[in-house]
Design a protein around this motif. Structure first.
Motif, PDB file in Angstrom:
ATOM      1  N   SER A 191     -13.932 -17.583  -0.049  1.00 38.69           N
ATOM      2  CA  SER A 191     -13.975 -16.156   0.252  1.00 38.69           C
ATOM      3  C   SER A 191     -13.450 -15.359  -0.937  1.00 38.69           C
ATOM      4  O   SER A 191     -12.605 -15.817  -1.696  1.00 38.69           O
ATOM      5  CB  SER A 191     -13.152 -15.856   1.500  1.00 38.69           C
ATOM      6  N   GLU A 192     -13.969 -14.155  -1.067  1.00 38.64           N
ATOM      7  CA  GLU A 192     -13.546 -13.291  -2.170  1.00 38.64           C
ATOM      8  C   GLU A 192     -12.239 -12.589  -1.824  1.00 38.64           C
ATOM      9  O   GLU A 192     -11.883 -12.430  -0.666  1.00 38.64           O
ATOM     10  CB  GLU A 192     -14.626 -12.250  -2.440  1.00 38.64           C
ATOM     11  N   GLN A 193     -11.559 -12.148  -2.861  1.00 37.85           N
ATOM     12  CA  GLN A 193     -10.287 -11.451  -2.682  1.00 37.85           C
ATOM     13  C   GLN A 193     -10.550 -10.027  -2.207  1.00 37.85           C
ATOM     14  O   GLN A 193     -11.511  -9.379  -2.627  1.00 37.85           O
ATOM     15  CB  GLN A 193      -9.529 -11.433  -3.997  1.00 37.85           C
ATOM     16  N   LYS A 194      -9.702  -9.513  -1.320  1.00 38.15           N
ATOM     17  CA  LYS A 194      -9.848  -8.159  -0.802  1.00 38.15           C
ATOM     18  C   LYS A 194      -9.543  -7.137  -1.893  1.00 38.15           C
ATOM     19  O   LYS A 194      -8.721  -7.373  -2.767  1.00 38.15           O
ATOM     20  CB  LYS A 194      -8.897  -7.925   0.362  1.00 38.15           C
ATOM     21  N   ASN A 195     -10.200  -5.968  -1.809  1.00 38.11           N
ATOM     22  CA  ASN A 195      -9.953  -4.895  -2.763  1.00 38.11           C
ATOM     23  C   ASN A 195      -8.914  -3.902  -2.262  1.00 38.11           C
ATOM     24  O   ASN A 195      -8.552  -2.987  -2.979  1.00 38.11           O
ATOM     25  CB  ASN A 195     -11.255  -4.147  -3.068  1.00 38.11           C
ATOM     26  N   THR A 196      -8.468  -4.063  -1.040  1.00 40.14           N
ATOM     27  CA  THR A 196      -7.482  -3.122  -0.502  1.00 40.14           C
ATOM     28  C   THR A 196      -6.100  -3.753  -0.485  1.00 40.14           C
ATOM     29  O   THR A 196      -5.953  -4.963  -0.432  1.00 40.14           O
ATOM     30  CB  THR A 196      -7.852  -2.713   0.937  1.00 40.14           C
ATOM     31  N   ARG A 197      -5.102  -2.904  -0.562  1.00 37.32           N
ATOM     32  CA  ARG A 197      -3.719  -3.362  -0.522  1.00 37.32           C
ATOM     33  C   ARG A 197      -3.163  -3.088   0.863  1.00 37.32           C
ATOM     34  O   ARG A 197      -3.503  -2.090   1.487  1.00 37.32           O
ATOM     35  CB  ARG A 197      -2.883  -2.599  -1.552  1.00 37.32           C
ATOM     36  N   PRO A 198      -2.270  -3.939   1.364  1.00 43.18           N
ATOM     37  CA  PRO A 198      -1.659  -3.659   2.663  1.00 43.18           C
ATOM     38  C   PRO A 198      -0.717  -2.466   2.564  1.00 43.18           C
ATOM     39  O   PRO A 198      -0.146  -2.184   1.510  1.00 43.18           O
ATOM     40  CB  PRO A 198      -0.890  -4.936   2.975  1.00 43.18           C
ATOM     41  N   LYS A 199      -0.581  -1.738   3.657  1.00 47.69           N
ATOM     42  CA  LYS A 199       0.315  -0.582   3.694  1.00 47.69           C
ATOM     43  C   LYS A 199       1.757  -1.084   3.716  1.00 47.69           C
ATOM     44  O   LYS A 199       2.131  -1.918   4.526  1.00 47.69           O
ATOM     45  CB  LYS A 199       0.028   0.253   4.940  1.00 47.69           C
ATOM     46  N   VAL A 200       2.563  -0.600   2.769  1.00 45.85           N
ATOM     47  CA  VAL A 200       3.958  -1.021   2.634  1.00 45.85           C
ATOM     48  C   VAL A 200       4.844   0.028   3.299  1.00 45.85           C
ATOM     49  O   VAL A 200       4.645   1.224   3.092  1.00 45.85           O
ATOM     50  CB  VAL A 200       4.325  -1.167   1.137  1.00 45.85           C
ATOM     51  N   PRO A 201       5.836  -0.378   4.098  1.00 46.14           N
ATOM     52  CA  PRO A 201       6.722   0.626   4.715  1.00 46.14           C
ATOM     53  C   PRO A 201       7.592   1.317   3.660  1.00 46.14           C
ATOM     54  O   PRO A 201       7.803   0.790   2.572  1.00 46.14           O
ATOM     55  CB  PRO A 201       7.576  -0.189   5.681  1.00 46.14           C
ATOM     56  N   GLU A 202       8.076   2.487   4.008  1.00 39.12           N
ATOM     57  CA  GLU A 202       8.909   3.270   3.097  1.00 39.12           C
ATOM     58  C   GLU A 202      10.234   2.551   2.870  1.00 39.12           C
ATOM     59  O   GLU A 202      10.869   2.098   3.806  1.00 39.12           O
ATOM     60  CB  GLU A 202       9.152   4.642   3.707  1.00 39.12           C
ATOM     61  N   GLY A 203      10.632   2.431   1.607  1.00 36.89           N
ATOM     62  CA  GLY A 203      11.889   1.775   1.273  1.00 36.89           C
ATOM     63  C   GLY A 203      12.981   2.801   1.061  1.00 36.89           C
ATOM     64  O   GLY A 203      12.742   3.871   0.532  1.00 36.89           O
ATOM     65  N   GLN A 204      14.190   2.469   1.469  1.00 37.91           N
ATOM     66  CA  GLN A 204      15.285   3.416   1.330  1.00 37.91           C
ATOM     67  C   GLN A 204      16.573   2.677   1.005  1.00 37.91           C
ATOM     68  O   GLN A 204      16.882   1.649   1.591  1.00 37.91           O
ATOM     69  CB  GLN A 204      15.459   4.206   2.623  1.00 37.91           C
ATOM     70  N   SER A 205      17.300   3.199   0.026  1.00 40.32           N
ATOM     71  CA  SER A 205      18.633   2.713  -0.300  1.00 40.32           C
ATOM     72  C   SER A 205      19.549   3.927  -0.355  1.00 40.32           C
ATOM     73  O   SER A 205      19.173   5.006   0.081  1.00 40.32           O
ATOM     74  CB  SER A 205      18.624   1.931  -1.615  1.00 40.32           C
ATOM     75  N   ASP A 206      20.747   3.772  -0.927  1.00 38.66           N
ATOM     76  CA  ASP A 206      21.722   4.862  -0.903  1.00 38.66           C
ATOM     77  C   ASP A 206      21.208   6.151  -1.549  1.00 38.66           C
ATOM     78  O   ASP A 206      21.313   7.219  -0.979  1.00 38.66           O
ATOM     79  CB  ASP A 206      23.014   4.430  -1.594  1.00 38.66           C
ATOM     80  N   TYR A 207      20.672   6.061  -2.750  1.00 36.09           N
ATOM     81  CA  TYR A 207      20.249   7.266  -3.463  1.00 36.09           C
ATOM     82  C   TYR A 207      18.786   7.230  -3.879  1.00 36.09           C
ATOM     83  O   TYR A 207      18.342   8.059  -4.659  1.00 36.09           O
ATOM     84  CB  TYR A 207      21.103   7.460  -4.712  1.00 36.09           C
ATOM     85  N   LEU A 208      18.024   6.285  -3.367  1.00 33.84           N
ATOM     86  CA  LEU A 208      16.651   6.096  -3.811  1.00 33.84           C
ATOM     87  C   LEU A 208      15.734   5.899  -2.617  1.00 33.84           C
ATOM     88  O   LEU A 208      16.062   5.184  -1.673  1.00 33.84           O
ATOM     89  CB  LEU A 208      16.574   4.866  -4.724  1.00 33.84           C
TER      90      LEU A 208
END
Length: 53
Positions: free
Chosen positions: A2-19
């Motif tokens: 099978s061929e590789q997908k052209n779409t990327r999975p949706k990544v959840p929002e990342g959060q740290s102290d100041y970023l």
């Protein structure tokens, strides 16, 4: 095979102290970028001129 997908999975929002990172939408070439938001950790105090002796 099978061929590789052209779409990327949706990544959840990342959060740290100041970023905070968030995934952006893909552009016309298919590049998926990430937006970085920095929160200030210092306060800027207003300057006051010292008294003359």
């Amino acid at each position: 095979m099978s061929e590789q997908k052209n779409t990327r999975p949706k990544v959840p929002e990342g959060q740290s102290d100041y970023l905070k990172t968030r995934q952006m939408d893909p552009n016309e070439k298919g590049y998926v970028g990430y937006e970085t938001i920095w929160e200030p950790w210092q306060k800027e105090a207003e300057y006051t001129k010292p008294k003359q002796p």
